[in-house]
Scaffold this motif. Structure first.
Motif, PDB file in Angstrom:
ATOM      1  N   ALA A 164     -22.314 -24.340   3.751  1.00 22.90           N
ATOM      2  CA  ALA A 164     -22.008 -25.614   2.974  1.00 22.90           C
ATOM      3  C   ALA A 164     -23.237 -26.483   3.096  1.00 22.90           C
ATOM      4  N   PHE A 165     -23.935 -26.334   3.945  1.00 17.53           N
ATOM      5  CA  PHE A 165     -24.828 -27.434   4.383  1.00 17.53           C
ATOM      6  C   PHE A 165     -26.313 -26.778   5.037  1.00 17.53           C
ATOM      7  N   ASP A 166     -27.232 -27.370   5.027  1.00 16.38           N
ATOM      8  CA  ASP A 166     -28.510 -26.945   5.501  1.00 16.38           C
ATOM      9  C   ASP A 166     -28.971 -28.065   6.496  1.00 16.38           C
ATOM     10  N   THR A 167     -29.691 -27.739   7.366  1.00 19.43           N
ATOM     11  CA  THR A 167     -30.260 -28.716   8.451  1.00 19.43           C
ATOM     12  C   THR A 167     -31.693 -29.131   8.274  1.00 19.43           C
ATOM     13  N   ASP A 168     -32.143 -29.098   7.043  1.00 18.22           N
ATOM     14  CA  ASP A 168     -33.421 -29.623   6.542  1.00 18.22           C
ATOM     15  C   ASP A 168     -33.296 -30.902   6.076  1.00 18.22           C
ATOM     16  N   ARG A 169     -32.485 -31.304   5.418  1.00 18.31           N
ATOM     17  CA  ARG A 169     -32.488 -32.476   4.831  1.00 18.31           C
ATOM     18  C   ARG A 169     -32.211 -33.715   5.550  1.00 18.31           C
ATOM     19  N   MET A 170     -31.426 -33.540   6.658  1.00 22.55           N
ATOM     20  CA  MET A 170     -31.502 -34.892   7.341  1.00 22.55           C
ATOM     21  C   MET A 170     -30.758 -34.375   8.751  1.00 22.55           C
ATOM     22  N   PRO A 171     -30.928 -34.937   9.785  1.00 20.13           N
ATOM     23  CA  PRO A 171     -30.106 -34.657  11.215  1.00 20.13           C
ATOM     24  C   PRO A 171     -28.458 -34.335  10.697  1.00 20.13           C
ATOM     25  N   VAL A 172     -27.884 -33.517  11.738  1.00 21.38           N
ATOM     26  CA  VAL A 172     -26.693 -32.907  11.238  1.00 21.38           C
ATOM     27  C   VAL A 172     -25.806 -32.837  12.220  1.00 21.38           C
ATOM     28  N   ILE A 173     -24.403 -33.005  12.498  1.00 24.94           N
ATOM     29  CA  ILE A 173     -23.627 -32.916  13.452  1.00 24.94           C
ATOM     30  C   ILE A 173     -22.414 -32.072  12.979  1.00 24.94           C
TER      31      ILE A 173
END
Length: 250
Positions: A164-173
């Protein structure tokens, strides 16, 4: 995955975010509040609010939150008022008589939210609340979740979350109550492969913690300085889980 804009944001979350922006330093917590029912069996939302004041985190992911319904008070409304934080909800049960699920409280504006359906067969409905937070102009994505009790259920849910998400677009937790006590189980191995290993102190049950059910994963991993359990006398009483706190450096 549906994208929902909060009414007051006035911002377009489809606009790409510059990857070199970051919201650090930051303190993030995850806390399963057990419906605001303490280990003494008493419904006491004010105790949860007092624990949140003790923690003094910038962003707090909450699980098992009563969100109102016919004749029912919203514990999230009380916590929002008590902290003065921005709040957003992600109900996993959403009926006229009862609304219940995940939530995020943030010192900083929450500019968008999405919900991810993690339900599995006939098991209890599960989900994740996926929120974009504006930390003084720096973007942060927080995914707050509460996974199921069966191993096959958790494997299905982790696959969906990682898709559901990638970690390239913005910092993620990614954080929440993962209900995963098998240290070498596939869900934790997949998360380590996607992120990197992180400390996992024990948080459950709150009086005498044995299991590290509450977790936090972050990208970029090198920003994570310390992970600790908040184990004050009040926290041991307010819920059957202890809050997990992550300190993230600038």
């Amino acid at each position: 995955m549906e994208k929902l804009m909060l009414p007051a944001s006035g911002q377009d979350t489809d606009t790409a975010v510059a990857p070199d922006l970051n919201p650090w330093p930051l303190t993030v917590a995850t806390y399963n509040i057990h419906g605001a029912i303490g280990t003494d069996g008493r419904l006491a939302p004010q105790r949860i609010a007092d624990v949140l004041r003790e923690i003094d985190a910038d962003v707090i992911a909450l699980q098992e939150v009563p969100l109102g319904g016919a004749g029912r008070a919203s514990v999230l409304d009380l916590l929002e008022e008590a902290t003065g934080f921005h709040a957003v909800e992600g109900p996993t049960e959403d009926r006229p008589e009862r609304r219940y699920g995940n939530a995020v409280l943030s010192r900083y504006p929450i500019i968008a939210k999405r919900t991810i359906d993690l339900s599995f067969g006939s098991r209890e409905p599960r989900g994740a609340l996926d929120a974009d937070i504006d930390c003084h102009g720096h973007p942060l994505r927080v995914i707050a979740t509460h996974l199921g009790l069966q191993p096959a259920e958790r494997r299905h849910q982790i696959r969906l979350l990682l898709q559901a998400f990638d970690t390239d677009r913005m910092p993620v937790i990614l954080t929440g109550d993962l209900n995963e006590w098998f240290v070498w189980g596939r869900p934790l191995r997949w998360l380590v492969s996607h992120f990197e290993p992180v400390p996992a102190p024990r948080t459950f049950p709150s009086r005498f913690p044995v299991f590290a059910l509450d977790r936090l994963w972050i990208s970029p991993r090198h920003r994570l300085v310390r992970v600790e359990v908040h184990a004050t006398p009040l926290a041991r009483l307010a819920s059957d889980h202890l809050p997990l706190i992550a300190h993230i450096a600038g």
